[in-house]
Design an enzyme around this catalytic site. Structure first.
Site, PDB file in Angstrom:
ATOM      1  N   LYS A 251       0.846  -1.202   0.000  1.00  0.00           N
ATOM      2  CA  LYS A 251       0.000   0.000   0.000  1.00  0.00           C
ATOM      3  C   LYS A 251       0.881   1.252   0.000  1.00  0.00           C
ATOM      4  O   LYS A 251       1.887   1.308   0.707  1.00  0.00           O
ATOM      5  CB  LYS A 251      -0.905  -0.030   1.238  1.00  0.00           C
ATOM      6  CG  LYS A 251      -1.841   1.162   1.379  1.00  0.00           C
ATOM      7  CD  LYS A 251      -2.686   1.017   2.640  1.00  0.00           C
ATOM      8  CE  LYS A 251      -3.565   2.223   2.878  1.00  0.00           C
ATOM      9  NZ  LYS A 251      -4.391   2.081   4.104  1.00  0.00           N
TER      10      LYS A 251
ATOM     11  N   SER B 177      -9.211   3.044   3.257  1.00  0.00           N
ATOM     12  CA  SER B 177      -8.208   3.587   2.358  1.00  0.00           C
ATOM     13  C   SER B 177      -7.333   2.521   1.693  1.00  0.00           C
ATOM     14  O   SER B 177      -6.534   2.825   0.828  1.00  0.00           O
ATOM     15  CB  SER B 177      -7.294   4.532   3.142  1.00  0.00           C
ATOM     16  OG  SER B 177      -6.551   3.828   4.126  1.00  0.00           O
TER      17      SER B 177
ATOM     18  N   SER C 212      -9.960   1.361   7.541  1.00  0.00           N
ATOM     19  CA  SER C 212      -9.258   1.264   6.261  1.00  0.00           C
ATOM     20  C   SER C 212      -8.849  -0.147   5.854  1.00  0.00           C
ATOM     21  O   SER C 212      -8.490  -0.378   4.700  1.00  0.00           O
ATOM     22  CB  SER C 212      -8.019   2.168   6.279  1.00  0.00           C
ATOM     23  OG  SER C 212      -8.399   3.517   6.367  1.00  0.00           O
TER      24      SER C 212
END
Length: 233
Positions: A53, A129, A153
């Site tokens: 990520k 996210s 997230s």
């Protein structure tokens, strides 16, 4: 399959699916293939492709945080501890996944890379996210992808993409890099099954030297247990 075959397969899947999904925003194909060719095939994740990520530090790769402020950032010189532990277990980084700017949204889009689409329905968001990682996992672009969670997230993208998301107890995964939100956000684990999440959690959980917020080793019990009693309303 050899590590080279695994990495090649992942790169081919990314090339085929990513134009529609925009889940992977940075590729490290040459570096991944070189690491695969030299891999000794040891470790519990031997040769498995890993996506990181774009909120976690990854040595040799810039972390943009999905923000134009860091769009031209220099490559990191250190791995976030989860990346470090996954690499030590044999995983090979093939690229970075999309995230909203600084992870501050329950959907995945930013001014640097644009929106990520849900592989189940490309008119929808994969959540955020960690939406880039979740979309990549759900589409089978790689078997491993890092996720993190402050206010949902890990859990929101897992729900949106039909995956299993685990936000550990704060401190269960120690930190070797100054955290962006002290005692609020933590690295997590996302995968297709509970068994895979359990397997990966056993690799990444553990304290870190110098992190005073770390929970003691073994303080999180992952083994399923039968409840001592069940209350009915």
């Amino acid at each position: 399959m050899s590590p080279t075959e695994l990495v090649t397969e992942s790169l081919e899947r990314i090339a085929a699916a990513n134009p529609a999904l925009n889940a992977v925003v940075t590729l490290h194909a040459d570096e991944a293939l070189a690491a695969a060719s030299d891999h000794d095939r040891s470790g519990p994740l031997a040769g498995l492709p890993l996506l990181v990520k774009d909120m976690a530090r990854c040595a040799g790769s810039p972390t943009t945080f999905g923000s134009s402020l860091f769009a031209d950032a220099e490559p990191d010189t250190v791995d976030d501890i989860v990346v470090e532990r996954l690499r030590s277990a044999g995983a090979i980084v093939v690229g970075r996944t999309n995230s909203p700017s600084f992870g501050h949204a329950p959907f995945t889009s930013n001014e640097v890379f644009g929106p990520t689409r849900n592989p189940w329905n490309t008119e929808r968001s994969p959540g955020g996210s960690s939406g880039g990682s979740a979309a990549a996992l759900a589409a089978g672009l790689a078997p491993l992808a890092t996720t993190s969670d402050g206010g949902g997230s890990v859990r929101i993208p897992a729900s949106c993409c039909g995956l299993v998301g685990y936000k550990p107890t704060m401190g269960a995964i120690g930190r070797n890099v100054l955290p962006r939100w002290l005692e609020f956000s933590t690295q997590g684990v996302t995968a297709s099954t509970v068994a895979d999440v359990d397997y990966l959690a056993r690799i990444v959980l553990g304290p870190a030297t110098g992190d005073w917020t770390s929970a003691p080793a073994g303080s999180v019990a992952l083994a399923p247990t039968v409840p001592s009693r069940v209350l009915a309303c």
